[in-house]
Design a protein around this motif. Structure first.
Motif, PDB file in Angstrom:
ATOM      1  N   UNK A   1      -5.332   7.311  -3.606  1.00 47.88           N
ATOM      2  CA  UNK A   1      -4.022   7.235  -2.953  1.00 47.88           C
ATOM      3  C   UNK A   1      -3.835   5.880  -2.291  1.00 47.88           C
ATOM      4  N   UNK A   2      -4.853   5.425  -1.565  1.00 45.89           N
ATOM      5  CA  UNK A   2      -4.775   4.126  -0.883  1.00 45.89           C
ATOM      6  C   UNK A   2      -4.579   3.012  -1.907  1.00 45.89           C
ATOM      7  N   UNK A   3      -5.297   3.073  -3.006  1.00 45.19           N
ATOM      8  CA  UNK A   3      -5.162   2.053  -4.046  1.00 45.19           C
ATOM      9  C   UNK A   3      -3.732   2.037  -4.599  1.00 45.19           C
ATOM     10  N   UNK A   4      -3.179   3.195  -4.899  1.00 44.22           N
ATOM     11  CA  UNK A   4      -1.815   3.285  -5.443  1.00 44.22           C
ATOM     12  C   UNK A   4      -0.784   2.753  -4.446  1.00 44.22           C
ATOM     13  N   UNK A   5      -0.922   3.116  -3.182  1.00 45.48           N
ATOM     14  CA  UNK A   5       0.016   2.652  -2.151  1.00 45.48           C
ATOM     15  C   UNK A   5      -0.094   1.141  -1.979  1.00 45.48           C
ATOM     16  N   UNK A   6      -1.310   0.631  -1.940  1.00 38.14           N
ATOM     17  CA  UNK A   6      -1.515  -0.808  -1.772  1.00 38.14           C
ATOM     18  C   UNK A   6      -0.872  -1.589  -2.908  1.00 38.14           C
ATOM     19  N   UNK A   7      -1.076  -1.145  -4.134  1.00 38.20           N
ATOM     20  CA  UNK A   7      -0.477  -1.827  -5.288  1.00 38.20           C
ATOM     21  C   UNK A   7       1.045  -1.802  -5.180  1.00 38.20           C
ATOM     22  N   UNK A   8       1.604  -0.652  -4.830  1.00 36.95           N
ATOM     23  CA  UNK A   8       3.069  -0.535  -4.748  1.00 36.95           C
ATOM     24  C   UNK A   8       3.641  -1.428  -3.654  1.00 36.95           C
ATOM     25  N   UNK A   9       3.000  -1.447  -2.482  1.00 35.77           N
ATOM     26  CA  UNK A   9       3.515  -2.262  -1.377  1.00 35.77           C
ATOM     27  C   UNK A   9       3.359  -3.747  -1.665  1.00 35.77           C
ATOM     28  N   UNK A  10       2.256  -4.149  -2.279  1.00 33.40           N
ATOM     29  CA  UNK A  10       2.096  -5.561  -2.649  1.00 33.40           C
ATOM     30  C   UNK A  10       3.163  -5.970  -3.662  1.00 33.40           C
ATOM     31  N   UNK A  11       3.509  -5.063  -4.563  1.00 35.29           N
ATOM     32  CA  UNK A  11       4.539  -5.403  -5.543  1.00 35.29           C
ATOM     33  C   UNK A  11       5.878  -5.626  -4.848  1.00 35.29           C
ATOM     34  N   UNK A  12       6.148  -4.877  -3.786  1.00 34.57           N
ATOM     35  CA  UNK A  12       7.384  -5.104  -3.023  1.00 34.57           C
ATOM     36  C   UNK A  12       7.388  -6.507  -2.423  1.00 34.57           C
ATOM     37  N   UNK A  13       6.243  -6.922  -1.897  1.00 34.17           N
ATOM     38  CA  UNK A  13       6.138  -8.274  -1.332  1.00 34.17           C
ATOM     39  C   UNK A  13       6.352  -9.320  -2.418  1.00 34.17           C
ATOM     40  N   UNK A  14       5.775  -9.106  -3.592  1.00 37.35           N
ATOM     41  CA  UNK A  14       5.933 -10.048  -4.698  1.00 37.35           C
ATOM     42  C   UNK A  14       7.378 -10.085  -5.200  1.00 37.35           C
ATOM     43  N   UNK A  15       8.107  -8.980  -5.035  1.00 38.13           N
ATOM     44  CA  UNK A  15       9.508  -8.914  -5.448  1.00 38.13           C
ATOM     45  C   UNK A  15      10.441  -9.530  -4.399  1.00 38.13           C
ATOM     46  N   UNK A  16       9.876  -9.947  -3.253  1.00 34.22           N
ATOM     47  CA  UNK A  16      10.675 -10.633  -2.258  1.00 34.22           C
ATOM     48  C   UNK A  16      10.960  -9.874  -0.977  1.00 34.22           C
ATOM     49  N   UNK A  17      10.358  -8.711  -0.792  1.00 38.90           N
ATOM     50  CA  UNK A  17      10.564  -7.987   0.468  1.00 38.90           C
ATOM     51  C   UNK A  17      10.090  -8.864   1.622  1.00 38.90           C
ATOM     52  N   UNK A  18      10.937  -9.030   2.614  1.00 37.87           N
ATOM     53  CA  UNK A  18      10.592  -9.880   3.754  1.00 37.87           C
ATOM     54  C   UNK A  18      10.047  -9.087   4.931  1.00 37.87           C
ATOM     55  N   UNK A  19      10.187  -7.781   4.882  1.00 39.55           N
ATOM     56  CA  UNK A  19       9.684  -6.911   5.954  1.00 39.55           C
ATOM     57  C   UNK A  19       9.557  -5.503   5.398  1.00 39.55           C
ATOM     58  N   UNK A  20       8.492  -4.828   5.795  1.00 37.71           N
ATOM     59  CA  UNK A  20       8.292  -3.430   5.418  1.00 37.71           C
ATOM     60  C   UNK A  20       8.372  -2.560   6.657  1.00 37.71           C
ATOM     61  N   UNK A  21       8.866  -1.358   6.488  1.00 38.21           N
ATOM     62  CA  UNK A  21       8.814  -0.330   7.525  1.00 38.21           C
ATOM     63  C   UNK A  21       7.997   0.795   6.928  1.00 38.21           C
ATOM     64  N   UNK A  22       6.905   1.133   7.585  1.00 34.80           N
ATOM     65  CA  UNK A  22       5.961   2.092   7.014  1.00 34.80           C
ATOM     66  C   UNK A  22       5.921   3.373   7.838  1.00 34.80           C
ATOM     67  N   UNK A  23       6.254   4.468   7.171  1.00 32.21           N
ATOM     68  CA  UNK A  23       6.200   5.808   7.763  1.00 32.21           C
ATOM     69  C   UNK A  23       5.143   6.573   6.967  1.00 32.21           C
ATOM     70  N   UNK A  24       4.118   7.058   7.621  1.00 28.38           N
ATOM     71  CA  UNK A  24       3.067   7.788   6.911  1.00 28.38           C
ATOM     72  C   UNK A  24       2.994   9.211   7.438  1.00 28.38           C
ATOM     73  N   UNK A  25       2.987  10.134   6.501  1.00 33.53           N
ATOM     74  CA  UNK A  25       2.734  11.528   6.854  1.00 33.53           C
ATOM     75  C   UNK A  25       1.551  11.953   6.000  1.00 33.53           C
ATOM     76  N   UNK A  26       0.421  12.090   6.631  1.00 29.18           N
ATOM     77  CA  UNK A  26      -0.774  12.450   5.879  1.00 29.18           C
ATOM     78  C   UNK A  26      -2.006  12.346   6.749  1.00 29.18           C
ATOM     79  N   UNK A  27      -3.160  12.467   6.133  1.00 34.45           N
ATOM     80  CA  UNK A  27      -4.410  12.441   6.897  1.00 34.45           C
ATOM     81  C   UNK A  27      -4.659  11.090   7.574  1.00 34.45           C
TER      82      UNK A  27
END
Length: 95
Positions: A31-57
């Motif tokens: 799960x961590x690997x999948x989330x990390x890849x997805x969030x890094x891709x957002x940065x590579x696509x030009x996201x200038x800021x992320x807002x992270x909401x986590x519901x989980x362990x």
């Protein structure tokens, strides 16, 4: 409701969300690997800021933090409990 301007929202979830969705250490790491890849891709696509909401362990959130690099500035949000919403918790600089 929080007044956060959102250009687009990305939801990363397990196939069948539940208390037991991440059954073991291998599932958490996946799960961590999948989330990390997805969030890094957002940065590579030009996201200038992320807002992270986590519901989980907590263990999954902690492990996600260990892989946090090459990310844009990120605002972490804290869950106040059912029906009570979220509040800003920590702001992370670009890493």
């Amino acid at each position: 409701a929080s007044g956060v301007r959102v250009d687009h929202m990305v939801v990363v979830s397990v196939d069948a969300p539940s208390r037991d969705a991440l059954t073991d250490a291998e599932a958490v790491r996946g799960w961590v690997h999948a989330v990390t890849i997805r969030l890094r891709s957002l940065a590579e696509e030009g996201a200038t800021r992320l807002h992270l909401f986590i519901y989980g362990p907590r263990t999954a959130a902690t492990l996600l933090g260990h892989s946090w690099n090459r990310m844009p500035p990120t605002q972490l949000w804290d869950d106040l409990g059912p029906g009570r919403g979220y509040i800003p918790a920590f702001a992370l600089a670009a890493s």
